[in-house]
Write an enzyme that holds these catalytic residues in place. Sequence first.
Site, PDB file in Angstrom:
ATOM      1  N   GLY A   1       0.833  -1.159   0.025  1.00  0.00           N
ATOM      2  CA  GLY A   1       0.067   0.065   0.147  1.00  0.00           C
ATOM      3  C   GLY A   1       0.927   1.260  -0.072  1.00  0.00           C
ATOM      4  CD  GLN A   2      -0.161   4.924  -2.519  1.00  0.00           C
ATOM      5  OE1 GLN A   2       0.665   5.808  -2.612  1.00  0.00           O
ATOM      6  NE2 GLN A   2      -0.530   3.984  -3.592  1.00  0.00           N
TER       7      GLN A   2
ATOM      8  CG  ASN B   1      -7.397   5.201  10.569  1.00  0.00           C
ATOM      9  OD1 ASN B   1      -7.150   5.154  11.622  1.00  0.00           O
ATOM     10  ND2 ASN B   1      -7.206   6.010   9.537  1.00  0.00           N
TER      11      ASN B   1
ATOM     12  CG  ASN C   1     -10.900  -2.366   9.290  1.00  0.00           C
ATOM     13  OD1 ASN C   1      -9.852  -2.591   8.720  1.00  0.00           O
ATOM     14  ND2 ASN C   1     -11.541  -1.312   8.691  1.00  0.00           N
TER      15      ASN C   1
ATOM     16  CD  GLN D   1      -3.584  -8.322   9.801  1.00  0.00           C
ATOM     17  OE1 GLN D   1      -3.027  -7.395  10.547  1.00  0.00           O
ATOM     18  NE2 GLN D   1      -3.565  -8.407   8.576  1.00  0.00           N
TER      19      GLN D   1
ATOM     20  CG  HIS E   1      -5.938   8.409  14.031  1.00  0.00           C
ATOM     21  ND1 HIS E   1      -5.238   9.485  13.852  1.00  0.00           N
ATOM     22  CD2 HIS E   1      -6.352   7.852  12.865  1.00  0.00           C
ATOM     23  CE1 HIS E   1      -5.203   9.559  12.610  1.00  0.00           C
ATOM     24  NE2 HIS E   1      -5.735   8.535  11.905  1.00  0.00           N
TER      25      HIS E   1
ATOM     26  CG  ASP F   1      -3.690  12.333  15.120  1.00  0.00           C
ATOM     27  OD1 ASP F   1      -4.151  12.298  14.125  1.00  0.00           O
ATOM     28  OD2 ASP F   1      -3.575  11.094  15.210  1.00  0.00           O
TER      29      ASP F   1
ATOM     30  NE  ARG G   1     -16.577   5.358   6.404  1.00  0.00           N
ATOM     31  CZ  ARG G   1     -17.477   5.913   7.450  1.00  0.00           C
ATOM     32  NH1 ARG G   1     -18.633   5.889   7.353  1.00  0.00           N
ATOM     33  NH2 ARG G   1     -17.079   5.924   8.689  1.00  0.00           N
TER      34      ARG G   1
HETATM   35  P1  NAI Z   1      -3.419   1.554   1.094  1.00  0.00           P
HETATM   36  O1  NAI Z   1      -4.962   1.343   0.553  1.00  0.00           O
HETATM   37  O2  NAI Z   1      -2.745   2.144  -0.031  1.00  0.00           O
HETATM   38  O3  NAI Z   1      -3.070   0.231   1.392  1.00  0.00           O
HETATM   39  C1  NAI Z   1      -3.599  -0.872   2.148  1.00  0.00           C
HETATM   40  C2  NAI Z   1      -2.940  -2.089   1.782  1.00  0.00           C
HETATM   41  O4  NAI Z   1      -3.396  -2.978   2.857  1.00  0.00           O
HETATM   42  C3  NAI Z   1      -3.433  -2.440   0.600  1.00  0.00           C
HETATM   43  O5  NAI Z   1      -2.393  -2.991  -0.385  1.00  0.00           O
HETATM   44  C4  NAI Z   1      -4.247  -3.918   0.878  1.00  0.00           C
HETATM   45  O6  NAI Z   1      -4.072  -4.753  -0.138  1.00  0.00           O
HETATM   46  C5  NAI Z   1      -3.783  -4.193   2.052  1.00  0.00           C
HETATM   47  N1  NAI Z   1      -4.681  -4.938   2.782  1.00  0.00           N
HETATM   48  C6  NAI Z   1      -5.865  -4.809   3.212  1.00  0.00           C
HETATM   49  N2  NAI Z   1      -6.154  -6.025   3.765  1.00  0.00           N
HETATM   50  C7  NAI Z   1      -5.180  -6.622   4.511  1.00  0.00           C
HETATM   51  C8  NAI Z   1      -4.992  -7.718   5.269  1.00  0.00           C
HETATM   52  N3  NAI Z   1      -6.003  -8.222   5.918  1.00  0.00           N
HETATM   53  N4  NAI Z   1      -3.565  -8.144   5.463  1.00  0.00           N
HETATM   54  C9  NAI Z   1      -2.525  -7.545   4.931  1.00  0.00           C
HETATM   55  N5  NAI Z   1      -2.815  -6.717   3.990  1.00  0.00           N
HETATM   56  C10 NAI Z   1      -4.049  -6.103   3.827  1.00  0.00           C
HETATM   57  O7  NAI Z   1      -3.834   2.635   2.324  1.00  0.00           O
HETATM   58  P2  NAI Z   1      -2.574   3.248   3.107  1.00  0.00           P
HETATM   59  O8  NAI Z   1      -2.578   4.719   2.418  1.00  0.00           O
HETATM   60  O9  NAI Z   1      -1.297   2.619   3.035  1.00  0.00           O
HETATM   61  O10 NAI Z   1      -3.249   3.429   4.442  1.00  0.00           O
HETATM   62  C11 NAI Z   1      -3.381   2.086   5.413  1.00  0.00           C
HETATM   63  C12 NAI Z   1      -4.255   2.538   6.487  1.00  0.00           C
HETATM   64  O11 NAI Z   1      -3.660   3.391   7.322  1.00  0.00           O
HETATM   65  C13 NAI Z   1      -5.531   2.892   6.192  1.00  0.00           C
HETATM   66  O12 NAI Z   1      -6.437   2.308   6.907  1.00  0.00           O
HETATM   67  C14 NAI Z   1      -5.443   4.422   6.412  1.00  0.00           C
HETATM   68  O13 NAI Z   1      -6.910   4.902   6.814  1.00  0.00           O
HETATM   69  C15 NAI Z   1      -4.453   4.324   7.640  1.00  0.00           C
HETATM   70  N6  NAI Z   1      -4.020   5.709   8.315  1.00  0.00           N
HETATM   71  C16 NAI Z   1      -3.856   5.912   9.707  1.00  0.00           C
HETATM   72  C17 NAI Z   1      -3.230   6.981  10.000  1.00  0.00           C
HETATM   73  C18 NAI Z   1      -2.990   7.017  11.381  1.00  0.00           C
HETATM   74  O14 NAI Z   1      -2.501   8.125  11.930  1.00  0.00           O
HETATM   75  N7  NAI Z   1      -3.343   5.991  12.475  1.00  0.00           N
HETATM   76  C19 NAI Z   1      -2.806   8.049   9.102  1.00  0.00           C
HETATM   77  C20 NAI Z   1      -2.888   7.728   7.799  1.00  0.00           C
HETATM   78  C21 NAI Z   1      -3.613   6.688   7.430  1.00  0.00           C
END
Ligand code: NAI
Length: 324
Positions: free
Chosen positions: A14-15, A131, A105, A112, A187, A159, A92
């Site tokens: 992911g990103q 999240n 989730n 996990q 968060h 944050d 979502r």
């Molecule tokens: P993304 O969508 O680019 O990457 C998420 C990756 O997780 C995807 O490659 C997906 O295939 C994978 N994935 C989904 N279910 C999975 C599972 N059961 N096991 C293993 N991999 C799985 O999202 P991004 O931008 O990397 O963000 C990830 C999470 O982080 C999101 O939930 C986002 O809301 C959260 N986030 C939390 C922050 C915080 O401050 N706590 C800040 C920014 C994002």
Amino acid sequence: MKDPVRIAITGAAGQISYSLAFRIASGDMLGKDQPVILQLLEIPPAMDALNGVVMELNDCAFPLLQDIVATDDANVAFKDADFALLVGARPRGPGMERKDLLEANAAIFSVQGKAINDNASRDVRVLVVGNPANTNALIASCNAPDLDAGQFTAMMRLDHNRAKTQLAQKAGKHVNDVEQMIVWGNHSATQYPDLAHCKVAGKPAFDLVERDWYESDFIPTVQQRGAAIIKARGASSAASAASAAIDHMRDWALGTDEVVSMGIPADGSYGVEPGIMYSYPVTCKGGKYEIVQGLEVDEFSRGRMKATEDELREERAAVEHLLG
Ligand code: NAI
């Protein structure tokens, strides 16, 4: 050369991980003298993309990177892991209610949590980024009965870092001048970034900024920063989230003199009863974090701290049946 440590990252294609994995492999998290083994978890449809990430990690020829495991099996990803960064989560989807998101989730984080319980090092330190991070961390910890709940944490550091920069910029100072920033609670948009104990260049923050700016500008800006970034960038914060995850783990593992905010199991401190993962001010030393005690809480802060606590209790109620 030290023995390598094993670092599991979920959502590794992911990103956020596209920044996180590379920075960890370059030594930003545990230091330039600590070799690492990356154990990367993805879901089956993302395995091709994950292989691309592995190719790029190899192409960096990082001196500290000893090995890479890429898998869609949580038991393999968490095997002997010393650190686990749970980034992957279900976003979502269209028409999905908050409760559906929590449940989707909960299913991921219960599996996990169990895999960490059964496979990881007994001293594993877990950071949940995906999240809703605090409640996902709660679910994972409840499914890991052989580990201490305190080994599971939720990321509030983004944050915290955002709040520091907003204050520093308003006060015309550098972020290094800001001390004792605290972000309490969840968060989410109810989080409470609190300036009551904060100092800028040694002076109380309220000597430098107006109360009105604090209540009507600073607090909502920090609470809504994630949405503002999505609007500007067309994608959610990824590099800054990865950077915050590294700050969180580095400080937890190696210690810090700074007060930092971490989502951890509530223990009754500041009137927040156990049963939720609540962000507190902590200091980290000797591989452990400790809640900063004895801070005075005025009526305004009490109300804000309670509102974000109430939201976490509602999230908990929605997934209660999955907590075991
Ligand atoms: P993304 O969508 O680019 O990457 C998420 C990756 O997780 C995807 O490659 C997906 O295939 C994978 N994935 C989904 N279910 C999975 C599972 N059961 N096991 C293993 N991999 C799985 O999202 P991004 O931008 O990397 O963000 C990830 C999470 O982080 C999101 O939930 C986002 O809301 C959260 N986030 C939390 C922050 C915080 O401050 N706590 C800040 C920014 C994002």
